[in-house]
Design an enzyme around this catalytic site. Structure first.
Site, PDB file in Angstrom:
ATOM      1  N   SER A  41       0.832  -1.208   0.000  1.00 46.33           N
ATOM      2  CA  SER A  41       0.000   0.000   0.000  1.00 46.33           C
ATOM      3  C   SER A  41       0.866   1.258   0.000  1.00 46.33           C
ATOM      4  O   SER A  41       0.613   2.212  -0.741  1.00 46.33           O
ATOM      5  CB  SER A  41      -0.883   0.013   1.249  1.00 46.33           C
ATOM      6  OG  SER A  41      -1.822  -1.027   1.195  1.00 46.33           O
TER       7      SER A  41
ATOM      8  N   GLN B 218      -9.255   2.162  -0.863  1.00 48.91           N
ATOM      9  CA  GLN B 218      -9.001   2.513  -2.263  1.00 48.91           C
ATOM     10  C   GLN B 218      -9.965   3.596  -2.717  1.00 48.91           C
ATOM     11  O   GLN B 218      -9.575   4.546  -3.407  1.00 48.91           O
ATOM     12  CB  GLN B 218      -9.119   1.273  -3.149  1.00 48.91           C
ATOM     13  CG  GLN B 218      -8.017   0.260  -2.868  1.00 48.91           C
ATOM     14  CD  GLN B 218      -8.157  -1.024  -3.661  1.00 48.91           C
ATOM     15  OE1 GLN B 218      -9.105  -1.191  -4.428  1.00 48.91           O
ATOM     16  NE2 GLN B 218      -7.224  -1.931  -3.476  1.00 48.91           N
TER      17      GLN B 218
ATOM     18  N   ASP C  57      -7.222  -8.097   4.123  1.00 57.52           N
ATOM     19  CA  ASP C  57      -6.426  -8.959   3.240  1.00 57.52           C
ATOM     20  C   ASP C  57      -5.965 -10.238   3.935  1.00 57.52           C
ATOM     21  O   ASP C  57      -5.366 -11.110   3.304  1.00 57.52           O
ATOM     22  CB  ASP C  57      -5.195  -8.196   2.729  1.00 57.52           C
ATOM     23  CG  ASP C  57      -5.593  -7.105   1.739  1.00 57.52           C
ATOM     24  OD1 ASP C  57      -6.670  -7.220   1.130  1.00 57.52           O
ATOM     25  OD2 ASP C  57      -4.814  -6.144   1.587  1.00 57.52           O
TER      26      ASP C  57
ATOM     27  N   LYS D  59     -12.320  -8.992  -4.204  1.00 57.92           N
ATOM     28  CA  LYS D  59     -10.862  -8.805  -4.206  1.00 57.92           C
ATOM     29  C   LYS D  59     -10.289  -9.419  -5.498  1.00 57.92           C
ATOM     30  O   LYS D  59     -11.005  -9.631  -6.450  1.00 57.92           O
ATOM     31  CB  LYS D  59     -10.253  -9.424  -2.950  1.00 57.92           C
ATOM     32  CG  LYS D  59     -10.692  -8.729  -1.661  1.00 57.92           C
ATOM     33  CD  LYS D  59     -10.173  -7.307  -1.604  1.00 57.92           C
ATOM     34  CE  LYS D  59     -10.617  -6.582  -0.353  1.00 57.92           C
ATOM     35  NZ  LYS D  59     -10.253  -5.159  -0.390  1.00 57.92           N
TER      36      LYS D  59
ATOM     37  N   ARG E  48     -12.704 -14.200  -2.563  1.00 65.01           N
ATOM     38  CA  ARG E  48     -11.803 -14.903  -1.627  1.00 65.01           C
ATOM     39  C   ARG E  48     -12.538 -15.870  -0.710  1.00 65.01           C
ATOM     40  O   ARG E  48     -11.941 -16.830  -0.228  1.00 65.01           O
ATOM     41  CB  ARG E  48     -10.974 -13.893  -0.826  1.00 65.01           C
ATOM     42  CG  ARG E  48      -9.866 -13.302  -1.677  1.00 65.01           C
ATOM     43  CD  ARG E  48      -8.970 -12.354  -0.935  1.00 65.01           C
ATOM     44  NE  ARG E  48      -7.798 -12.050  -1.760  1.00 65.01           N
ATOM     45  CZ  ARG E  48      -7.012 -11.003  -1.591  1.00 65.01           C
ATOM     46  NH1 ARG E  48      -7.253 -10.131  -0.622  1.00 65.01           N
ATOM     47  NH2 ARG E  48      -5.978 -10.818  -2.384  1.00 65.01           N
TER      48      ARG E  48
ATOM     49  N   ARG F  24      -2.774 -13.952  -2.701  1.00 64.45           N
ATOM     50  CA  ARG F  24      -3.001 -14.329  -1.302  1.00 64.45           C
ATOM     51  C   ARG F  24      -3.654 -15.716  -1.187  1.00 64.45           C
ATOM     52  O   ARG F  24      -3.466 -16.405  -0.190  1.00 64.45           O
ATOM     53  CB  ARG F  24      -3.816 -13.268  -0.582  1.00 64.45           C
ATOM     54  CG  ARG F  24      -3.104 -11.921  -0.546  1.00 64.45           C
ATOM     55  CD  ARG F  24      -3.622 -10.979   0.510  1.00 64.45           C
ATOM     56  NE  ARG F  24      -3.282  -9.604   0.176  1.00 64.45           N
ATOM     57  CZ  ARG F  24      -2.084  -9.043   0.368  1.00 64.45           C
ATOM     58  NH1 ARG F  24      -1.095  -9.736   0.908  1.00 64.45           N
ATOM     59  NH2 ARG F  24      -1.858  -7.792   0.024  1.00 64.45           N
TER      60      ARG F  24
HETATM   61  C1  S3P Z   1      -5.602  -1.332  -0.187  1.00 66.94           C
HETATM   62  C2  S3P Z   1      -6.882  -1.372   0.265  1.00 66.94           C
HETATM   63  C3  S3P Z   1      -7.672  -2.598   0.408  1.00 66.94           C
HETATM   64  C4  S3P Z   1      -6.800  -3.845   0.302  1.00 66.94           C
HETATM   65  C5  S3P Z   1      -5.768  -3.752  -0.776  1.00 66.94           C
HETATM   66  C6  S3P Z   1      -4.859  -2.551  -0.540  1.00 66.94           C
HETATM   67  C7  S3P Z   1      -4.929  -0.031  -0.280  1.00 66.94           C
HETATM   68  O1  S3P Z   1      -8.653  -2.627  -0.609  1.00 66.94           O
HETATM   69  O2  S3P Z   1      -7.598  -4.983   0.093  1.00 66.94           O
HETATM   70  O3  S3P Z   1      -4.970  -4.898  -0.817  1.00 66.94           O
HETATM   71  O4  S3P Z   1      -3.689   0.006  -0.431  1.00 66.94           O
HETATM   72  O5  S3P Z   1      -5.610   1.002  -0.200  1.00 66.94           O
HETATM   73  P1  S3P Z   1     -10.072  -1.882  -0.390  1.00 66.94           P
HETATM   74  O6  S3P Z   1      -9.764  -0.470  -0.161  1.00 66.94           O
HETATM   75  O7  S3P Z   1     -10.852  -2.068  -1.638  1.00 66.94           O
HETATM   76  O8  S3P Z   1     -10.674  -2.571   0.798  1.00 66.94           O
END
Ligand code: S3P
Length: 450
Positions: free
Chosen positions: A29, A176, A327, A354, A358, A403
């Site tokens: 991230s 996100q 995750d 995802k 999952r 994953r």
């Molecule tokens: C992430 C947010 C998560 C996560 C992803 C990384 C990020 O997704 O599952 O692996 O870096 O902002 P969501 O925001 O859709 O939950």
């Protein structure tokens, strides 16, 4: 076409005594955000410890396509010469984000308020994931999006020429979505506000402040209210990327379920918006300790010690904890199979969108290895079989999901019989040295020629 080439089937054989110290790579991230915020700053951002997985390399390539100068100095050391807020150039070709949902969604946000047009695509997994959750709030800024039916990639975004600031409540707990809106807000005049009912990972807010933007965060009865003042001049930074707790999770969990194990995973970021798995494992009775707890770059960090834990019990994982471990449910379900009793995981609908669905991917693979799983639309439960009770002997489909692949390889280490994964290739998206690190600890991962 985007993809990762021919499948790499891999079998994980039962082992005992995972031992040693494993240095996991940088946080995915934070690595994506370092690239993107570096590209939006004026001048040179230096990044140490960047995760050099496929997902982040796609984001690096995308930042070049939008006009930033991105240089790989070797050994995880990178620099990004940014073009400034609103300074993105129009890419000459389609931007292919590979497997990376975070990459494509954050980049869409980052370009959405600049008057350029860009077309995005990705691999078969990414092309099946919903983008409407991003384009809907971006349309409030004045951004137009033209995608496939159902809001799928490939998709063309036409950035707003005269963006207006936005006040947006995220309908799903998603960092996100939050991040895409905040990044779009950078080039809108005035204050862009994102409200999230449940706190999700807060790297974007923290890093935007670090790059010199004015970001206010307030906890209110409505939820977490994040207010960004638009059109700042972002100041380049020297960033050391903390190590990824989501990657550390696989090593820790492998040790908990494999007899005679005792491993150390140093320097893991324990930001409270990311550390839910470790709390859950301790509640289950895992022998997991934090050593050398300290602060680094404003984030809590510790060395994780994990030992074989034959006395783990199934628990009800609190639904409100889901965003801080979203995750980690695949690998938690593997640990749950080795506990006594049932582990209930509720409030996890997001797992269905995802890199794969999952819940379905783990349920089918666990069943193929003799584990009982129940599921509903937004919950699932695993019936534990005790420390030596998981039969194994089955094959699991990775479904282009790193994953899922890593989770089943960990399952095989503690099971009675080997566990096969049809394709370990996707692991390179987030944890390219997984096979080597696991091998060094004593795992037996065998690639198959077919
Ligand atoms: C992430 C947010 C998560 C996560 C992803 C990384 C990020 O997704 O599952 O692996 O870096 O902002 P969501 O925001 O859709 O939950």
């Amino acid at each position: 076409m985007s993809g990762h080439g021919p499948a790499t089937p891999m079998t994980s054989h039962p082992v005992t005594g995972l031992k040693g110290t494993a240095e996991v790579p940088g946080d995915k991230s934070i690595s994506h955000r370092s690239m993107i915020l570096g590209a939006l700053s004026v001048g040179e951002t230096r990044i140490e410890g960047l995760l050099e997985g496929e997902d982040v390399l796609r984001t690096a390539a995308a930042m070049r396509a939008f006009g930033a100068e991105v240089t790989d100095h070797g050994g995880g050391s990178w620099s990004v010469h940014g073009v400034g807020t609103g300074g993105f150039a129009e890419p000459e070709d389609v931007v292919d984000c590979g497997n990376a949902g975070t990459g494509v969604r954050l980049i869409m946000g980052a370009m959405a308020t600049t008057p350029i047009t860009a077309t995005f695509t990705g691999d078969a997994s990414l092309r099946s994931r919903p983008m409407g959750r991003i384009t809907e709030p971006l349309s409030l800024f004045g951004t137009a999006a033209y995608g496939r039916a159902g809001g799928l990639l490939p998709m063309t975004l036409q950035g707003a020429a005269s963006p207006v600031p936005v006040r947006y409540t995220t309908p799903v707990p998603s960092a996100q979505v939050k991040s895409a809106v905040l990044l779009a807000g950078l080039n809108a005049p005035g204050e862009t506000v994102v409200i999230e009912k449940e706190a999700t990972r807060d790297h974007t807010e923290r890093m935007l402040s670090g790059f010199g933007a004015t970001v206010a965060v307030e906890e209110t009865p409505e939820g977490r209210v994040i207010t960004l003042t638009g059109q700042p001049e972002l100041v380049p930074q020297d960033i050391t990327v903390p190590r990824d707790p989501s990657s550390a999770a696989f090593l820790v969990c492998a040790a908990l379920i494999t007899e005679g194990s005792d491993i150390l995973v140093p320097n893991i970021g324990l930001n409270p918006t990311r550390a839910g798995l470790f709390i859950t494992l301790r509640e289950m009775g895992a022998d997991l300790t934090y050593e050398n707890e300290r602060e680094a770059g404003g984030e809590p960090v510790a060395d994780l010690r994990a030992r074989f834990s034959p006395d783990m019990k199934g628990i009800n994982v609190p639904p409100e904890r889901a965003p801080s471990m979203i995750d980690e449910y695949p690998i938690l379900s593997v640990v749950a199979a080795f506990a006594e009793g049932r582990t209930m995981m509720a409030g996890v609908k997001e797992l269905r969108v995802k890199e794969s669905d999952r819940i379905d991917a783990m349920a089918r693979g666990l069943e193929a290895n003799g584990v009982t799983v129940e599921e509903g639309e937004d919950w699932w439960a695993v019936t534990g079989m005790g420390p030596k009770g998981v039969p194994g002997g089955g094959t699991a489909a990775a479904r282009l999901d790193h994953r899922i692949a890593m989770s089943f390889l960990c399952l095989g280490m503690g099971a009675q019989k080997p566990v096969k994964v049809d394709d370990a290739g996707p692991i390179a998206t987030s944890f390219p040295i997984f096979e080597r690190l696991m091998g060094d600890l004593g795992a037996r991962l065998v690639r198959e020629n077919h």
